[in-house]
Write an enzyme that holds these catalytic residues in place. Structure first.
Site, PDB file in Angstrom:
ATOM      1  N   GLU A 205     -24.108 -52.074 -10.130  1.00 53.72           N
ATOM      2  CA  GLU A 205     -25.026 -53.192  -9.969  1.00 53.72           C
ATOM      3  C   GLU A 205     -24.036 -54.513  -9.285  1.00 53.72           C
ATOM      4  OE1 GLU A 205     -24.693 -53.620 -14.476  1.00 53.72           O
ATOM      5  OE2 GLU A 205     -25.210 -56.008 -14.275  1.00 53.72           O
TER       6      GLU A 205
ATOM      7  N   LYS B 224     -22.369 -57.648  -8.236  1.00 53.57           N
ATOM      8  CA  LYS B 224     -21.549 -58.811  -9.104  1.00 53.57           C
ATOM      9  C   LYS B 224     -22.110 -60.090  -8.768  1.00 53.57           C
ATOM     10  CE  LYS B 224     -17.081 -60.081 -10.639  1.00 53.57           C
ATOM     11  NZ  LYS B 224     -17.161 -61.520 -10.286  1.00 53.57           N
TER      12      LYS B 224
ATOM     13  N   ASP C 232     -22.401 -63.920  -7.844  1.00 52.24           N
ATOM     14  CA  ASP C 232     -21.364 -65.089  -7.519  1.00 52.24           C
ATOM     15  C   ASP C 232     -21.948 -66.505  -8.015  1.00 52.24           C
ATOM     16  OD1 ASP C 232     -19.012 -66.146  -7.187  1.00 52.24           O
ATOM     17  OD2 ASP C 232     -19.094 -66.017  -4.822  1.00 52.24           O
TER      18      ASP C 232
ATOM     19  N   TYR D  92     -27.250 -59.421 -17.762  1.00 52.91           N
ATOM     20  CA  TYR D  92     -26.654 -57.975 -17.392  1.00 52.91           C
ATOM     21  C   TYR D  92     -25.865 -57.521 -18.706  1.00 52.91           C
ATOM     22  CZ  TYR D  92     -23.045 -61.187 -15.820  1.00 52.91           C
ATOM     23  OH  TYR D  92     -22.068 -62.378 -15.958  1.00 52.91           O
TER      24      TYR D  92
ATOM     25  N   LYS E 257     -14.493 -55.313  -5.601  1.00 48.70           N
ATOM     26  CA  LYS E 257     -14.922 -56.484  -4.758  1.00 48.70           C
ATOM     27  C   LYS E 257     -15.327 -56.251  -3.257  1.00 48.70           C
ATOM     28  CE  LYS E 257     -14.325 -60.041  -6.436  1.00 48.70           C
ATOM     29  NZ  LYS E 257     -13.417 -60.899  -7.201  1.00 48.70           N
TER      30      LYS E 257
ATOM     31  N   CYS F  20     -29.675 -75.631  32.749  1.00 44.38           N
ATOM     32  CA  CYS F  20     -29.535 -76.239  31.637  1.00 44.38           C
ATOM     33  C   CYS F  20     -30.773 -76.153  30.736  1.00 44.38           C
ATOM     34  CB  CYS F  20     -29.129 -77.624  31.670  1.00 44.38           C
ATOM     35  SG  CYS F  20     -29.156 -78.553  30.157  1.00 44.38           S
TER      36      CYS F  20
ATOM     37  N   CYS G  10     -32.392 -79.998  30.440  1.00 41.33           N
ATOM     38  CA  CYS G  10     -32.876 -80.514  31.430  1.00 41.33           C
ATOM     39  C   CYS G  10     -33.186 -79.778  32.721  1.00 41.33           C
ATOM     40  CB  CYS G  10     -32.128 -81.831  31.840  1.00 41.33           C
ATOM     41  SG  CYS G  10     -30.341 -81.301  32.618  1.00 41.33           S
TER      42      CYS G  10
ATOM     43  N   CYS H 269     -23.840 -77.967  32.865  1.00 46.90           N
ATOM     44  CA  CYS H 269     -25.122 -78.205  33.318  1.00 46.90           C
ATOM     45  C   CYS H 269     -24.418 -79.407  34.533  1.00 46.90           C
ATOM     46  CB  CYS H 269     -25.947 -78.955  32.042  1.00 46.90           C
ATOM     47  SG  CYS H 269     -26.887 -80.521  32.731  1.00 46.90           S
TER      48      CYS H 269
ATOM     49  N   CYS I 216     -29.287 -85.628  32.219  1.00 48.86           N
ATOM     50  CA  CYS I 216     -29.638 -84.489  31.020  1.00 48.86           C
ATOM     51  C   CYS I 216     -29.462 -85.259  29.594  1.00 48.86           C
ATOM     52  CB  CYS I 216     -28.441 -83.361  31.174  1.00 48.86           C
ATOM     53  SG  CYS I 216     -28.470 -82.409  29.758  1.00 48.86           S
TER      54      CYS I 216
HETATM   55  S1  IVH Z   1     -20.243 -57.743 -16.773  1.00 50.10           S
HETATM   56  C1  IVH Z   1     -17.408 -57.617 -20.706  1.00 50.10           C
HETATM   57  N1  IVH Z   1     -22.010 -57.861 -14.824  1.00 50.10           N
HETATM   58  O1  IVH Z   1     -18.142 -61.636 -13.260  1.00 50.10           O
HETATM   59  C2  IVH Z   1     -17.850 -57.585 -19.133  1.00 50.10           C
HETATM   60  N2  IVH Z   1     -20.298 -59.406 -15.112  1.00 50.10           N
HETATM   61  O2  IVH Z   1     -15.168 -61.301 -12.956  1.00 50.10           O
HETATM   62  C3  IVH Z   1     -19.011 -58.631 -18.954  1.00 50.10           C
HETATM   63  N3  IVH Z   1     -20.454 -61.065 -13.230  1.00 50.10           N
HETATM   64  O3  IVH Z   1     -17.233 -63.127 -16.085  1.00 50.10           O
HETATM   65  C4  IVH Z   1     -19.282 -58.897 -17.567  1.00 50.10           C
HETATM   66  N4  IVH Z   1     -22.040 -60.160 -12.355  1.00 50.10           N
HETATM   67  O4  IVH Z   1     -19.243 -63.900 -14.864  1.00 50.10           O
HETATM   68  C5  IVH Z   1     -20.781 -58.326 -15.624  1.00 50.10           C
HETATM   69  N5  IVH Z   1     -23.263 -57.544 -13.054  1.00 50.10           N
HETATM   70  C6  IVH Z   1     -22.453 -58.323 -13.463  1.00 50.10           C
HETATM   71  C7  IVH Z   1     -21.874 -59.562 -13.353  1.00 50.10           C
HETATM   72  C8  IVH Z   1     -20.815 -60.097 -14.015  1.00 50.10           C
HETATM   73  C9  IVH Z   1     -21.247 -61.298 -12.227  1.00 50.10           C
HETATM   74  C10 IVH Z   1     -19.517 -61.969 -13.446  1.00 50.10           C
HETATM   75  C11 IVH Z   1     -19.259 -62.615 -14.950  1.00 50.10           C
HETATM   76  C12 IVH Z   1     -18.040 -62.189 -15.351  1.00 50.10           C
HETATM   77  C13 IVH Z   1     -17.326 -62.264 -14.104  1.00 50.10           C
HETATM   78  C14 IVH Z   1     -15.856 -61.396 -14.121  1.00 50.10           C
END
Ligand code: IVH
Length: 711
Positions: A128, A130, A132, A238, A326, A431, A434, A449, A455
């Protein structure tokens, strides 16, 4: 209502106080929620305040009974001291990282080894995005939100309950929930909301945020929850912490259960068998990254079977059963929606890529420079291919990168994703602002130009430069005000001179500046005063402010120091207009002034409209001469010198600079006007001419003696 609520606080037993505090917490939380999230108050303000005061009184009598979710720590309460602390019942952990496919395979191998599974035994994972943002833990008791806490150091976080209640995707109440349920997930802000927030912030002069993550964190961690309310935050669930009963048998089913309970869960969550399926899903998510509308920085893989997760357990700060794969930093793929042309103050047509917003190294990027037409076509200045000769087209999938803090650039194009309809980009030859011809001179990478002051783009950019820091730097007249005054119906500023007639013109108007939106008696008066203050201007700043091509700050200083007064500078530029003769020779003899820069200055003075605008400006000003250096003891003051042949102890540039510092003029050729020739080895014809004309000649040592040595 509990039956103790009508009794005096000091008659309550400890047990009664505890029960009443729990009750008050619930009632006040519900009242808060009704007030803030549903805009439908259940209690009158007076009733609400009365209950809150009673709660505080009980807490004062029994401080040890104060609850973690105490209403005193929430909106309207004494929040100024900062957030209360909450110790997580189950620690909030972070994740280990994988950076490439090999790391992902090793993750799978480690798990198999730990569990004693063979390489071919099926092992299921979930993958899934991650998100931010920032992680949040929500505690529900009997289906009601009791508190919300940030991750903090993993053990203890901040109590942000009042703020979390302002987030619409965080339910206040859950149906059919376990008695105890801690939901974990990520608070984030969408790209669209982030852009709108920053725009709002900018318009009121408030802090703008570097990226959606910072904006989300700044918005959640507000002591005044009403601010959080005005900031559109979202939440994806999540994971979970403490639970009274298990949610499901697998991660995937647990996520489905969270969805049923009313949480938002990420739709890209997928069950995958084995590492190659994980990597495939990772690539799929990466490809959608730019169009998701919110920031993600990788893909999280979790062992699907919760019983296996339990067996795998944790290392000190990370679970063995999960890892974050990542995305590579500082580079991102996104779609190039359009190529736009900006026109700068010197008329340069600069192509800019308008991109689908994407975060690159923590900053949302929606524009990137495309440099010039060759760059778009896939060639460098010498005609050599760049990006293997791939051109850039509107609709292309492009790779954006940021090097340091500079403007983002485009590194690459993915031809496999090029839409069939994409056409090669045709760089305009007129341009866009103008319609004047845009021409590209021999040897210049940039097309310009030719409209000059007609202009509007050039005129506005020139005016912005004119009022900028190193130039006139007029308080209250910045780029924004210039945009507003340019071509204004009543009080236009179309050229620099107009700035200095503003007060006078305003006095003649019926509709005065002070009556306009955003202006008042005081601010208008302040602006006129600030303008008057800058009428007296040092000559070097005036030259810089004119914004002539190739004439920056240091060139302006060179010119001003050489000519000392505006009248002699102006006179010299008139004389040099044909790019030849003594005045031209003198101009290009100034150390640091080449023919290109000199030509640009001379042409500006020779161009009738530009010259007229300069004259109108100067008529408004009191231009200060440059301070004359004290050359009274200089042996070469006001003398004309010529250097010829090789100098061995100093460079020609240094010799020239020293001579000029001592008040001498340095010329390139010997004439009857020459006072002194400094001749090194190889001086040749100049030495002969000097001898013929009877010009005094010395060698390098004689020169050094004359000026008092090297130092
Ligand atoms: S699971 C025990 N799932 O990433 C594990 N974390 O770098 C619990 N995060 O502290 C985390 N998306 O803030 C999980 N789909 C996701 C996530 C996620 C973002 C963040 C979360 C965590 C950090 C770790």
């Amino acid at each position: 209502m509990t039956d103790t609520r009508s009794r005096a606080v000091d008659t309550l037993s400890k047990a009664e106080a505890e029960t009443e505090l729990a009750d008050l917490a619930k009632v006040l939380a519900a009242a808060n929620a009704a007030y803030h999230t549903e805009d439908a108050p259940e209690l009158s303000d007076a009733e609400y305040d009365k209950l809150k005061r009673r709660n505080t009184a009980i807490e004062l009598r029994f401080p040890q009974l104060k609850r973690v979710d105490s209403p005193s720590d929430q909106v309207g309460g004494p929040l100024a001291e900062g957030f209360g602390k909450i110790t997580h019942e189950v620690r909030m952990l972070s994740l280990g990282n994988a950076f490439d496919d090999e790391d992902v395979e090793e993750f799978d191998t480690r798990i198999r080894k730990y569990l004693g599974l063979g390489q071919d035994d099926p092992l299921e994972y979930t993958a899934e995005p991650k998100i931010d943002g920032l992680s949040l833990s929500l505690r529900y008791e009997d289906g009601a939100l009791v508190y919300a806490a940030t991750r903090g150091d993993g053990e203890t976080g901040e109590n942000v309950t009042a703020n979390a209640r302002m987030i619409s995707s965080i339910p206040e109440k859950l149906k059919d929930a376990p008695d105890l349920l801690e939901i974990r997930g990520e608070v984030y802000m969408s790209h669209a909301d982030f852009a709108a927030l920053n725009k709002r912030q900018e318009s009121i002069g408030a802090k703008v945020f570097a990226n959606p993550r910072n904006a989300a964190a700044g918005s959640l961690r507000q002591l005044d929850a009403n601010i959080t309310k005005s900031r559109p935050l979202e939440f994806f669930a999540y994971a979970w912490g403490a639970l009274s009963v298990p949610l499901a048998e697998t991660q995937m089913e647990a996520i489905d259960r969270l969805k049923e309970l009313g949480f938002s869960t990420n739709p890209l969550t997928k069950r995958c068998v084995g590492p190659s399926a994980l990597i495939e899903h990772y690539k799929g998510i990466e490809a959608q990254r730019a169009t998701l509308g919110y920031d993600i920085d990788g893909v999280v893989y979790k062992v699907d079977d919760l019983a296996l997760q339990a067996r795998l357990g944790f290392r000190s700060t990370t679970p063995r059963w999960a890892i974050a794969h990542k995305f590579a930093a500082e580079l991102a793929w996104t779609r190039l929606d359009a190529i736009e042309i900006q026109v700068g103050r010197t008329g340069a047509l600069s192509p800019v890529a308008r991109l689908q917003p994407v975060t690159v190294g923590g900053v949302v990027v929606s524009n990137a420079t495309l440099h010039n037409e060759d760059y778009i076509a896939g060639r460098d200045a010498k005609g050599q291919p760049i990006r293997d000769g791939k051109d850039i087209r509107e609709g292309d999938w492009v790779q954006v990168y940021r090097a340091g803090d500079v403007i983002p650039k485009i590194a690459d194009v993915d031809l496999s994703k090029r839409p069939e309809s994409a056409e090669p980009y045709v760089f305009p030859t007129h341009c866009p602002k103008c319609s004047s011809d845009a021409v590209r001179e021999e040897g210049d990478a940039v097309r310009r130009c030719t409209g000059g002051l007609i202009c509007p783009a050039q005129a506005v950019e020139k005016l912005k430069h004119f009022v900028s820091r190193g130039a006139f730097d007029i308080e209250g007249l910045g780029a924004k005000q210039i945009e507003a005054f340019y071509h204004d119906d009543i009080l236009p500023i179309n050229e620099p001179a107009d700035i200095f007639t503003l007060r006078e013109r305003d006095a003649l108007q019926l509709s005065k500046l002070k009556t306009r939106d955003g202006w008042g008696e005081k601010s208008a008066g302040n602006l006129f005063d600030a303008i008057d203050e800058k009428r007296r201007i040092p000559m070097n700043r005036l030259i810089f402010a004119l914004g002539l091509r190739h004439v920056g700050d240091s060139a302006s200083n060179l010119l001003a120091n050489h000519y000392v007064s505006w009248s002699s500078f102006e006179h010299a530029m008139n004389e040099a207009n044909l790019r030849q003769g003594a005045a031209w020779d003198e101009l290009i003899s100034i150390d640091g002034v080449g023919t290109v820069m000199a030509g640009s200055v001379v042409d500006a003075f020779a161009q009738p409209q530009e010259r007229a605008a300069i004259d109108r400006l100067v008529a408004q000003l009191d231009v200060q001469d440059m301070p004359r250096r004290d050359t009274s003891s200089s042996p070469v003051a006001d003398k004309t010198l010529v250097f010829s042949g090789t100098l061995e102890k100093m460079t020609r540039a240094e010799a020239k600079a020293r001579a000029e510092a001592l008040g001498a003029k340095v010329s390139g050729s010997v004439s009857a006007k020459t006072d002194l020739l400094i001749a090194g080895p190889g001086a040749g014809s100049k030495a002969k001419k000097a001898a013929d004309l009877g010009v005094e000649t010395i060698d390098e040592d004689g020169w050094l003696f004359l000026i008092g040595g090297l130092g």
